[in-house]
Design a protein around this motif. Structure first.
Motif, mmCIF file in Angstrom:
data_model
loop_
_atom_site.group_PDB
_atom_site.id
_atom_site.type_symbol
_atom_site.label_atom_id
_atom_site.label_comp_id
_atom_site.label_asym_id
_atom_site.label_seq_id
_atom_site.Cartn_x
_atom_site.Cartn_y
_atom_site.Cartn_z
ATOM 1 N N LEU A 185 14.604 5.008 -9.658
ATOM 2 C CA LEU A 185 14.082 5.364 -8.338
ATOM 3 C C LEU A 185 12.564 5.393 -8.394
ATOM 4 O O LEU A 185 11.979 5.777 -9.411
ATOM 5 C CB LEU A 185 14.585 6.745 -7.894
ATOM 6 N N LEU A 186 11.938 5.012 -7.298
ATOM 7 C CA LEU A 186 10.497 5.123 -7.139
ATOM 8 C C LEU A 186 10.211 5.685 -5.750
ATOM 9 O O LEU A 186 10.602 5.084 -4.749
ATOM 10 C CB LEU A 186 9.825 3.753 -7.300
ATOM 11 N N PHE A 187 9.554 6.845 -5.689
ATOM 12 C CA PHE A 187 9.176 7.487 -4.437
ATOM 13 C C PHE A 187 7.664 7.410 -4.281
ATOM 14 O O PHE A 187 6.927 7.607 -5.250
ATOM 15 C CB PHE A 187 9.572 8.969 -4.436
ATOM 16 N N GLN A 188 7.198 7.138 -3.053
ATOM 17 C CA GLN A 188 5.777 7.318 -2.752
ATOM 18 C C GLN A 188 5.656 8.073 -1.442
ATOM 19 O O GLN A 188 6.210 7.656 -0.414
ATOM 20 C CB GLN A 188 5.030 5.982 -2.645
ATOM 21 N N VAL A 189 4.946 9.184 -1.472
ATOM 22 C CA VAL A 189 4.640 9.968 -0.277
ATOM 23 C C VAL A 189 3.157 9.776 0.015
ATOM 24 O O VAL A 189 2.305 10.137 -0.803
ATOM 25 C CB VAL A 189 4.964 11.457 -0.466
ATOM 26 N N THR A 190 2.855 9.194 1.173
ATOM 27 C CA THR A 190 1.463 8.930 1.557
ATOM 28 C C THR A 190 1.091 9.820 2.732
ATOM 29 O O THR A 190 1.622 9.665 3.837
ATOM 30 C CB THR A 190 1.275 7.452 1.938
ATOM 31 N N ASP A 199 0.825 -1.211 0.000
ATOM 32 C CA ASP A 199 0.000 0.000 0.000
ATOM 33 C C ASP A 199 0.855 1.256 0.000
ATOM 34 O O ASP A 199 0.499 2.261 -0.620
ATOM 35 C CB ASP A 199 -0.909 0.019 1.229
ATOM 36 N N LEU A 200 1.981 1.193 0.703
ATOM 37 C CA LEU A 200 2.804 2.380 0.916
ATOM 38 C C LEU A 200 3.917 2.542 -0.112
ATOM 39 O O LEU A 200 4.572 3.583 -0.168
ATOM 40 C CB LEU A 200 3.397 2.333 2.326
ATOM 41 N N LEU A 201 4.140 1.497 -0.923
ATOM 42 C CA LEU A 201 5.125 1.577 -2.000
ATOM 43 C C LEU A 201 4.561 0.775 -3.174
ATOM 44 O O LEU A 201 4.850 -0.402 -3.343
ATOM 45 C CB LEU A 201 6.478 1.022 -1.555
ATOM 46 N N PHE A 202 3.731 1.434 -3.956
ATOM 47 C CA PHE A 202 3.009 0.772 -5.039
ATOM 48 C C PHE A 202 3.970 0.296 -6.112
ATOM 49 O O PHE A 202 4.845 1.033 -6.568
ATOM 50 C CB PHE A 202 1.991 1.741 -5.641
ATOM 51 N N ASP A 203 3.807 -0.959 -6.501
ATOM 52 C CA ASP A 203 4.639 -1.560 -7.538
ATOM 53 C C ASP A 203 4.097 -1.162 -8.900
ATOM 54 O O ASP A 203 3.232 -1.838 -9.461
ATOM 55 C CB ASP A 203 4.642 -3.087 -7.362
ATOM 56 N N VAL A 204 4.594 -0.056 -9.423
ATOM 57 C CA VAL A 204 4.121 0.436 -10.718
ATOM 58 C C VAL A 204 4.413 -0.609 -11.791
ATOM 59 O O VAL A 204 5.560 -1.041 -11.928
ATOM 60 C CB VAL A 204 4.802 1.776 -11.081
ATOM 61 N N PRO A 205 3.408 -1.049 -12.524
ATOM 62 C CA PRO A 205 3.628 -2.075 -13.551
ATOM 63 C C PRO A 205 4.748 -1.686 -14.510
ATOM 64 O O PRO A 205 4.821 -0.562 -14.995
ATOM 65 C CB PRO A 205 2.274 -2.137 -14.277
ATOM 66 N N GLY A 206 5.655 -2.646 -14.734
ATOM 67 C CA GLY A 206 6.759 -2.422 -15.661
ATOM 68 C C GLY A 206 7.944 -1.682 -15.092
ATOM 69 O O GLY A 206 8.887 -1.352 -15.827
ATOM 70 N N SER A 207 7.915 -1.419 -13.773
ATOM 71 C CA SER A 207 8.981 -0.597 -13.179
ATOM 72 C C SER A 207 9.999 -1.395 -12.374
ATOM 73 O O SER A 207 10.996 -0.836 -11.917
ATOM 74 C CB SER A 207 8.370 0.473 -12.265
ATOM 75 N N THR A 208 9.758 -2.686 -12.163
ATOM 76 C CA THR A 208 10.586 -3.428 -11.209
ATOM 77 C C THR A 208 11.863 -3.994 -11.803
ATOM 78 O O THR A 208 12.702 -4.515 -11.086
ATOM 79 C CB THR A 208 9.790 -4.592 -10.601
ATOM 80 N N GLY A 209 12.024 -3.921 -13.113
ATOM 81 C CA GLY A 209 13.223 -4.471 -13.725
ATOM 82 C C GLY A 209 14.465 -3.660 -13.404
ATOM 83 O O GLY A 209 14.393 -2.519 -12.940
ATOM 84 N N ILE A 210 15.607 -4.254 -13.654
ATOM 85 C CA ILE A 210 16.892 -3.574 -13.465
ATOM 86 C C ILE A 210 17.307 -2.862 -14.745
ATOM 87 O O ILE A 210 17.851 -1.763 -14.706
ATOM 88 C CB ILE A 210 17.965 -4.596 -13.030
ATOM 89 N N LEU A 252 7.073 8.099 3.919
ATOM 90 C CA LEU A 252 7.933 8.197 2.736
ATOM 91 C C LEU A 252 8.542 6.821 2.483
ATOM 92 O O LEU A 252 9.260 6.296 3.336
ATOM 93 C CB LEU A 252 9.033 9.241 2.947
ATOM 94 N N ALA A 253 8.222 6.229 1.346
ATOM 95 C CA ALA A 253 8.785 4.934 0.959
ATOM 96 C C ALA A 253 9.523 5.109 -0.362
ATOM 97 O O ALA A 253 9.027 5.785 -1.270
ATOM 98 C CB ALA A 253 7.685 3.888 0.839
ATOM 99 N N ILE A 254 10.700 4.501 -0.455
ATOM 100 C CA ILE A 254 11.553 4.689 -1.630
ATOM 101 C C ILE A 254 12.117 3.344 -2.061
ATOM 102 O O ILE A 254 12.567 2.553 -1.234
ATOM 103 C CB ILE A 254 12.729 5.646 -1.342
#
Length: 452
Positions: free
Chosen positions: A143-148, A126-137, A157-159
């Protein structure tokens, strides 16, 4: 317990505030090893600023603006990692495409969920949404930031970061630059330096050590555990406060109780309990690896501002029976833990980098192996964008191979060390039972209902 509901805005790409160089940069031979081609993550919770007026200082706006400013200096993070054909070498295409940022709101207060932020962090999705297509290296945002925002005025703040770009020390350098720029600095106090060539293999490469931490050619032993147990592996989190640490020290001879650091002590205890919980054949070889920072220990002189991966994880092996026998004391495990840390020297580092090139970047060996990473002194607990220090800051979850150690202050103002593990459910329960033999009544916490 309040059920969390998170309303997220569409993920946005944040680009550097000003135009940056368009170039291709090589990663080092520590950066691009197979075992580092993973995502790292941190999570921090903050209370509402004490002198804040609601709506006056939106944390999402503050952090987003600081991120754009920081990417001007750390512009490789705004690019994409590519793999070349030569030795599977990784490079960074500094094209300024940007990093992912998610702005969100939740229907809960920090008090409602504070115990669900600590490991094993059941709210992570919930606090660090796995954006589709973003998890690859490769070819993904780095970087992926989520501010809830929370209803109490606090926020989470999850990064997530691509580990090939930096280790936790390098990531903290980036994060502290964000903090400084968010609070009015004209530029970071420590300017970033690339120079990844200082941690690359020699020419010609020459392996001079045995590196137990890596698979040998054709070694598929790790697949045995994955085939049998991967479908039931679950994350676990344990908290060690002053009482637990004292109880573990009491298992050492009195004259040696303060001869080892708290990190070494906990590593030895966790490793011993983990091996016993796995119930391997007594004749099986087990191993422990302690992550050692090349930079912090001055093993190789690196330029100030270097933010790439700069660590080795020397493995020490022993027969499983040596840790499983009840008559074998905690001291035995402690001596092996110490040996792992002491094995790291300049030649070991250079031998490891040469191995990466000569052996095609082998994977870490994960069958009956365990790696511990000490993040208790990397500064996560001091990050302050203006809302004060985090109530909690740390790594939300571990992996089946790697456990991280982070620290925070509990409600009593005591230092607490959080250790994350990932094990099959039945093994995790046996681990907790084994740990209870060391800490007695001061049972470390595994449940998300535990109190901060």
């Amino acid at each position: 317990m309040v059920e969390i509901k998170v309303k997220r805005h569409e993920p946005a790409l944040i680009v550097p505030e000003n135009p940056t160089k368009n170039e291709t940069l090589e990663l080092s031979d520590i950066d691009d090893q197979q075992g580092v081609r993973v995502q790292g993550a941190v999570i921090m919770s903050f209370k509402r600023r004490s002198n804040s007026i609601k709506g006056e200082d939106d944390p999402a706006k503050v952090i987003k603006e600081a991120l754009a400013k920081t990417l001007h200096y750390y512009y490789p993070f705004a690019g994409r990692v590519r793999e070349t054909g030569h030795h599977r070498k990784l490079v960074v295409d500094c094209n300024g495409e940007g990093v992912l940022f998610i702005e969100a709101d939740a229907n809960v207060t920090l008090n409602d969920i504070q115990t669900q932020i600590i490991p094993p962090c059941p709210l992570l999705d919930d606090l660090l949404f796995d954006v589709p297509g973003s998890t690859g290296i490769i070819d993904c945002p780095l970087l992926l930031f989520q501010v809830t925002r929370l209803t109490c005025g606090g926020h989470i703040l999850a990064i997530r970061f691509n580990h090939t770009m930096c280790d936790m020390l390098g990531f903290m350098q980036f994060l502290y630059a964000m903090v400084e720029l968010s609070r009015g600095a004209h530029k970071p106090s420590v300017m970033p330096v690339w120079q990844r060539e200082v941690l690359c293999a020699r020419d010609p490469p020459k392996v001079t050590y045995t590196h137990h931490e890596y698979e040998k050619g054709g070694d598929k032993s790790h697949e045995v555990m994955n085939k049998d147990e991967s479908n039931i592996i679950v994350p676990g989190g344990f908290l060690f406060g002053p009482e637990e640490i004292k109880a573990i020290r009491n298992h050492l001879p009195s004259h040696l109780q303060h001869s080892y650091s708290t990190f070494e002590l906990l590593c030895a205890c966790v490793w011993k309990c983990r091996v016993k919980a796995l119930q391997p054949d007594p004749e099986d070889t087990v191993q422990v690896s302690m992550t050692v920072s090349v930079r912090e220990n001055n093993i190789i002189l690196l330029p100030s501002g270097y933010y790439g991966n700069s660590f080795v994880s020397p493995a020490i092996t022993t027969k499983a029976k040596n840790l499983m026998m009840s008559e074998n004391s905690l001291l035995y495990a402690l001596k092996l833990v110490k040996q792992s840390r002491n094995r790291a020297n300049e030649e070991y580092v250079r031998s490891m980098m040469d191995l990466m090139v000569m052996e095609g970047r082998p994977k870490y060996k994960d069958h009956l192996s365990w790696m511990a990473t000490n993040l208790t002194r990397k500064g996560l607990e001091f990050v302050d964008f203006g809302w004060g220090k985090p109530v909690y800051s740390g790594v939300p979850r571990g992996t089946s191979l790697v456990s991280t150690f982070t620290r925070f202050k509990n409600g009593k103002g005591q230092d607490v060390i959080a250790v994350v593990l990932c094990l099959p459910n039945e093994v995790l329960l046996r681990f907790q039972n084994e740990l209870g033999k060391f800490v007695g009544d001061f049972s470390p916490l595994i449940s998300p209902t535990s109190k901060l």
